[in-house]
Design an enzyme around this catalytic site. Structure first.
Site, PDB file in Angstrom:
ATOM      1  N   LYS A 161      19.542   3.793  78.262  1.00 49.17           N
ATOM      2  CA  LYS A 161      20.577   4.188  79.233  1.00 49.17           C
ATOM      3  C   LYS A 161      21.869   3.460  78.878  1.00 49.17           C
ATOM      4  CE  LYS A 161      22.143   2.695  83.141  1.00 49.17           C
ATOM      5  NZ  LYS A 161      23.577   2.987  82.943  1.00 49.17           N
ATOM      6  N   GLU A 205      18.934 -10.316  78.512  1.00 45.54           N
ATOM      7  CA  GLU A 205      20.017 -11.005  77.782  1.00 45.54           C
ATOM      8  C   GLU A 205      21.235 -10.956  78.693  1.00 45.54           C
ATOM      9  OE1 GLU A 205      19.813 -12.515  74.948  1.00 45.54           O
ATOM     10  OE2 GLU A 205      17.895 -11.787  74.205  1.00 45.54           O
ATOM     11  N   CYS A 212      29.677 -12.138  75.896  1.00 50.60           N
ATOM     12  CA  CYS A 212      28.787 -13.006  76.670  1.00 50.60           C
ATOM     13  C   CYS A 212      28.838 -14.448  76.199  1.00 50.60           C
ATOM     14  CB  CYS A 212      27.366 -12.483  76.579  1.00 50.60           C
ATOM     15  SG  CYS A 212      26.796 -12.254  74.884  1.00 50.60           S
ATOM     16  N   GLU A 246      31.314 -16.618  85.046  1.00 50.61           N
ATOM     17  CA  GLU A 246      31.772 -15.896  83.865  1.00 50.61           C
ATOM     18  C   GLU A 246      33.049 -15.116  84.214  1.00 50.61           C
ATOM     19  OE1 GLU A 246      28.993 -12.886  82.591  1.00 50.61           O
ATOM     20  OE2 GLU A 246      29.240 -13.525  80.529  1.00 50.61           O
TER      21      GLU A 246
END
Ligand code: NAD
Length: 473
Positions: A163, A239, A273, A373
């Site tokens: 997806k 992840e 990331c 983040e």
């Protein structure tokens, strides 16, 4: 042959260019029925696919790899249109091709063990594919994640559903055409476009999906883990995000440290990331470091991402842009803004969601901007005096994806390699430096499990113990 089909209920969603802010595509939104159909097709295709030899499965992947390499330009352009990635920095089609090439060869590594240690028995393990597995990918480097997950899953004999992200669905849709051209048998390799709700959530709680590999935010990772637990306890690999520290000592090669840490937080407009978004510089060299860092960071070339001279695109969409703005505002209250106050001069007057390179100094460690983040070209640079102090600061987040230390002292480097709570530690290098044959993944809330050439096959294989009793002579 696999087939492209529109959403069964005819629903689409508009995709906006983050540069022009105009609609660039109407994308099919996979419905509940479409998602169930994809799983059913994958389930039906599994027996024949898993019965093929790794060589025969590999043939399809080799073809796909060749097609991906030919498609580099088209894919670069599609990513520039959907999420603003500069074409000058696009390598993903080649990187994806490399994944399929590699996994077209390594299916034979799916091997068990044998043991004669139980008297009267020959015992062994089989490694077998799960059946139907799913991959849910993010928008920041989509084609690479597409391949990193699907290639090992297919090599192991699973059938797969990928997806794509609603923010960057175009290259995945393009790859689905290449899958068709490569001649994969129907149902083996399925691609869905759509939002987390509906299709992502359905895959996560689907009773026929036995393993799911996810790359994306921590928040979504937790939802997927919970959905897996509440449904069929599917095996989940996560992840997730990061808040990576890079530590620079006074004995480091300062030029290299400046160049690499700046590139780390600017590449892909900071939407990475493992970007080193926290820098800790020894007080003896901090002034020199900050001046050189600011000078380099200010030199970016923002502009239309389809222009080959651009190396700094807009943030991926309005939501990302506003999120980064929110953190910059918080940063102003928590620290000293020394770069980023001026409006960005964008080449060709491209409008769009551009964020200037932004540097904060002297931010208090406990602030949200030091813990969460940001996912933009925003860096917080603080100073330190002692090893003990900086290790404590570097480790003081819930993330643990990538950490770096720049020093010429080998003993110190090894002390840091051991002490940093992080899935990867770079010594005299920082992200995005990686190694294909090393495991990649996170400590703490940066994820569960690892990916990489020597470990990903394992993520898609069950282990069965077979006990064989031998009758006495
Ligand atoms: P995201 O979590 O918003 O979305 C990722 C994917 O999950 C998308 O395909 C989305 O549609 C889907 N999704 C959303 N809600 C869902 C739900 N309830 N159930 C199932 N699927 C759902 O993340 P993003 O914004 O696309 O990506 C950025 C994040 O990814 C950052 O946090 C970044 O650090 C992380 N990331 C991690 C790595 C890594 O290797 N550790 C690499 C790249 C990006």
């Amino acid at each position: 042959m696999p087939q492209f089909v529109e959403s069964s209920d005819g629903k689409t969603f508009p995709l906006y260019s983050p540069t022009s802010q105009e609609v660039v595509a109407e994308v099919c939104e996979a419905s509940e029925k479409d998602t169930d159909d994809a799983v059913a097709a994958a389930k039906a295709a599994f027996p024949a696919w898993s019965a093929l030899s790794p060589t025969d499965r590999g043939k399809y992947m080799k073809k796909l790899a060749a097609l991906l390499k030919e498609s580099h330009k088209e894919m670069a352009w599609l990513e520039a249109m959907s999420m603003g990635r500069p074409v000058s920095t696009y390598f993903d089609a080649f990187a994806a091709a490399e994944q399929y090439e590699h996994y077209s060869e390594v299916g034979y590594d799916a091997q068990g063990t044998s043991s004669l240690n139980t008297p009267g028995f020959v015992n062994m393990t089989f490694r077998q594919p799960y059946g139907v597995v799913a991959a849910i990918i993010p928008w920041n480097v989509p084609a690479l994640f597409f391949a990193k997950k699907s290639a090992p899953a297919l090599a192991a004999g699973n059938t797969v559903i990928v997806k794509s992200s609603e923010k960057a669905p175009l290259t995945s849709a393009y790859i689905s055409r290449l899958i068709e051209k490569a001649g994969f048998p129907p149902g083996v390799f399925n691609v869905l476009s759509g939002h987390g709700n509906i299709s992502g959530a359905i895959l996560s709680s689907h009773m026929d999906v036995r393993a799911l590999s996810f790359t994306g935010s921590c928040r979504t990772g937790k939802l997927i883990q919970a959905a897996a637990a509440k449904s069929n306890l599917k095996s989940v690999i996560l992840e997730l995000g990061g808040k990576s520290p890079a530590i620079v000592f006074d004995d480091a090669d300062l030029d290299a440290a400046v160049e690499e840490t700046q590139n780390s937080v600017q590449w892909n407009s900071g939407q990475v990331c493992m970007a080193n978004s926290r820098l800790y510089v020894h007080s003896k060299v901090a002034d020199k470091f900050v001046e050189a860092f600011k000078a380099r960071f200010a030199k970016i070339k923002p502009g239309d991402p389809t222009d080959p001279n651009t190396n700094h695109g807009p943030q991926a969409d309005k939501v990302q842009f506003e999120n980064v703005q929110k953190y910059i505002e918080l940063g102003r209250q928590a620290g000293e803004l020394v770069l980023g106050d001026q409006a960005l001069e964008v080449n060709g007057n491209a409008k769009g969601f551009f964020v200037p390179p932004t540097v904060f100094l002297k931010t208090a460690e406990g602030e949200r901007v030091m813990k969460e983040e940001i996912f933009g070209p925003v860096v917080h640079i603080n100073t330190f005096e002692t090893e003990e102090e900086v290790i404590k600061k570097a480790n003081d987040t819930e993330f643990g994806l990538y950490a770096s230390v720049y020093t010429k002292n080998i003993d110190r480097a090894m002390r840091f390699a051991k002490a940093l709570d992080s899935g990867t530690v770079g010594i005299n290098c920082t992200s995005p430096t990686g190694a294909r044959d090393m495991p990649f993944g996170g400590y703490k809330q940066s994820g569960t499990g690892r990916e990489g050439h020597r470990v990903s096959l394992d993520n898609f294989l069950e282990t069965k113990t077979v006990l064989i009793k031998i009758a006495a002579a």
